[in-house]
Write a protein that holds these residues in place. Structure first.
Motif, PDB file in Angstrom:
ATOM      1  N   MET A 183       0.434  -2.032   4.528  1.00 44.16           N
ATOM      2  CA  MET A 183      -0.437  -1.697   3.674  1.00 44.16           C
ATOM      3  C   MET A 183      -1.367  -0.627   4.233  1.00 44.16           C
ATOM      4  SD  MET A 183      -1.794  -1.955   0.462  1.00 44.16           S
ATOM      5  CE  MET A 183      -1.157  -3.671   0.101  1.00 44.16           C
ATOM      6  N   GLU A 228      -4.078  -3.452  -7.083  1.00 47.24           N
ATOM      7  CA  GLU A 228      -4.968  -2.240  -6.421  1.00 47.24           C
ATOM      8  C   GLU A 228      -4.957  -1.151  -7.301  1.00 47.24           C
ATOM      9  OE1 GLU A 228      -4.288  -1.312  -2.259  1.00 47.24           O
ATOM     10  OE2 GLU A 228      -3.086   0.362  -3.051  1.00 47.24           O
ATOM     11  N   SER A 264      -2.164   1.075  -9.141  1.00 48.51           N
ATOM     12  CA  SER A 264      -1.146   1.595  -8.349  1.00 48.51           C
ATOM     13  C   SER A 264      -0.249   0.510  -7.719  1.00 48.51           C
ATOM     14  CB  SER A 264      -1.601   2.162  -7.097  1.00 48.51           C
ATOM     15  OG  SER A 264      -2.644   1.654  -6.271  1.00 48.51           O
ATOM     16  N   LYS A 265      -0.804  -0.826  -7.801  1.00 52.87           N
ATOM     17  CA  LYS A 265      -0.030  -1.892  -7.261  1.00 52.87           C
ATOM     18  C   LYS A 265      -0.267  -3.473  -7.882  1.00 52.87           C
ATOM     19  CE  LYS A 265       0.944  -0.125  -2.501  1.00 52.87           C
ATOM     20  NZ  LYS A 265       0.749  -0.359  -1.177  1.00 52.87           N
ATOM     21  N   GLU A 309       2.316 -10.072  -7.218  1.00 47.14           N
ATOM     22  CA  GLU A 309       3.711 -10.887  -7.753  1.00 47.14           C
ATOM     23  C   GLU A 309       3.453 -11.889  -8.839  1.00 47.14           C
ATOM     24  OE1 GLU A 309       4.226 -14.172  -4.423  1.00 47.14           O
ATOM     25  OE2 GLU A 309       5.604 -12.668  -4.426  1.00 47.14           O
ATOM     26  N   VAL A 314       1.684  -1.133 -13.275  1.00 48.91           N
ATOM     27  CA  VAL A 314       1.394   0.109 -12.546  1.00 48.91           C
ATOM     28  C   VAL A 314       1.029   1.483 -13.628  1.00 48.91           C
ATOM     29  CG1 VAL A 314       2.174   1.946 -10.987  1.00 48.91           C
ATOM     30  CG2 VAL A 314       2.486  -0.607 -10.379  1.00 48.91           C
ATOM     31  N   ARG A 369      -9.538   3.598  -3.095  1.00 43.87           N
ATOM     32  CA  ARG A 369      -8.623   2.776  -3.629  1.00 43.87           C
ATOM     33  C   ARG A 369      -9.690   1.391  -3.473  1.00 43.87           C
ATOM     34  NH1 ARG A 369      -5.089   3.602   0.322  1.00 43.87           N
ATOM     35  NH2 ARG A 369      -4.505   1.285   0.472  1.00 43.87           N
ATOM     36  N   GLN A 421      -9.101  -3.400  -4.480  1.00 46.02           N
ATOM     37  CA  GLN A 421      -8.200  -4.361  -4.492  1.00 46.02           C
ATOM     38  C   GLN A 421      -9.352  -5.436  -5.325  1.00 46.02           C
ATOM     39  OE1 GLN A 421      -6.100  -6.085  -1.306  1.00 46.02           O
ATOM     40  NE2 GLN A 421      -4.602  -4.295  -1.028  1.00 46.02           N
TER      41      GLN A 421
END
Length: 334
Positions: free
Chosen positions: A1, A32, A70-71, A74, A81, A124, A126
């Motif tokens: 990361m 993210e 961007s991410k 799961e 995205v 960025r 999260q």
């Protein structure tokens, strides 16, 4: 990361400095977001200064962030995205306490604020997936950030306290929150009065949707408004002569504060007893309510009035906010 590039205060009241941190592996239920813009709220300044005694340093402010995912973790199924989303005051909730299960996730008993988790003055961020709310088609992403705190803060009480289109509404304090409250109440169908101490804003406020503008420092004007309003929303964080505002309420009227007044509000009991009036407070809103607000804004073309600063000029932007000259919201751009 890879590391996140941000701006952080290293101590209470300190200037923001470039700051790099590693967010670690993306949790399964998080996304993210690459931040394109982030609103600057007075709460950011309060957190930098530790006005509420809860700040921890290094502190990365910013809780009105907008950008593209961007991410995705799961376990995330409803986001993908490339979607444009916004993030407000809250970045994570437990999803199993009573407020979460009843749809008031913003009141989660173990909520994590976006700033506490390192906020949006960065490239960025999260956040838990439910707090990354997609923007409706056609909404301008660059200016949308302030809706995720300033906007929802004044929209939520209109929903929660049952504002009706037949109501007469007053807004106290025409700044970052108040100028949005005026637009919301106008679009709701209400008759709107803006209380302000800066009468040079009168023409602008009427363009935003105020039917009337009242000078809050004029005792005669306040007296003339006695018994007029069904609903008053106060956005200021300073103490006022609350009895004079309660006198402008009709029977069963409500005064709702969203401003963090830093000392007890002096509310005379007889001002409430006479006419069955009430005083309440409101915080922000659930992800579902944020989404409803965004749809409402798109439908009625409601937008924050913003001034833009590059993210690298964050200290100049904070100084501009502190000076009280911002009209009406500041957005930092990457």
């Amino acid at each position: 990361m890879s590391d996140i590039q941000a701006y952080a205060a290293m101590e209470a009241g300190g200037r923001l400095e470039p700051y790099t941190y590693n967010p670690g592996a993306l949790p399964a239920n998080h996304v993210e977001v690459e931040i394109s813009a982030c609103g600057l709220c007075h709460s950011d300044l309060s957190m930098v200064n530790n006005d509420w005694g809860a700040s921890q340093y290094p502190l990365v402010p910013g809780h009105e962030a907008v950008g593209k995912i961007s991410k995705v973790g799961e376990a995330v199924k409803h986001l993908e995205v490339g979607q444009t989303v916004g993030i407000g005051w809250t970045s994570q909730t437990c999803q199993h306490c009573s407020p979460c299960l009843s749809g008031s996730q913003q009141r989660c008993t173990s909520a994590v604020s976006t700033i506490a988790a390192k906020g949006g003055f960065a490239n960025r961020i999260q956040v838990q997936d439910i707090w990354a709310v997609p923007l409706p088609d056609g909404m301008d992403a660059k200016s949308a950030g302030p809706l995720f705190c300033g906007g929802i803060t004044v929209f939520a009480p209109m929903m929660d306290y049952g504002l009706k289109p037949t109501d007469r509404v007053a807004v106290i304090g025409i700044g970052g929150l108040g100028h949005l409250a005026v637009q919301f109440a106008h679009a709701w169908g209400c008759e709107v009065t803006a209380f302000t101490s800066s009468m040079d804003k009168e023409a602008e406020l009427k363009e935003l949707g105020a039917h009337h503008v009242a000078n809050s420092r004029d005792a005669g004007a306040m007296k003339a408004l006695r018994g007029k309003f069904d609903f008053i929303i106060s956005t200021v964080n300073v103490d006022l002569d609350w009895a004079s505002y309660l006198a402008t309420l009709r029977s069963d009227g409500q005064l709702i504060t969203v401003g963090a007044v830093d000392k007890p509000m002096g509310i005379p009991a007889f001002s409430l007893i006479s006419g069955g009036k009430s005083v309440g407070g409101s915080d922000t809103g659930s992800p579902d309510m944020v989404a409803r607000m965004l749809e409402f804004c798109t439908r009625h073309n409601i937008k924050p009035m913003v001034e833009y600063f590059p993210m690298s000029d964050v200290n100049d932007a904070l100084a501009h906010l502190k000076s009280g000259k911002a009209r009406y919201r500041i957005v930092l751009t990457n």
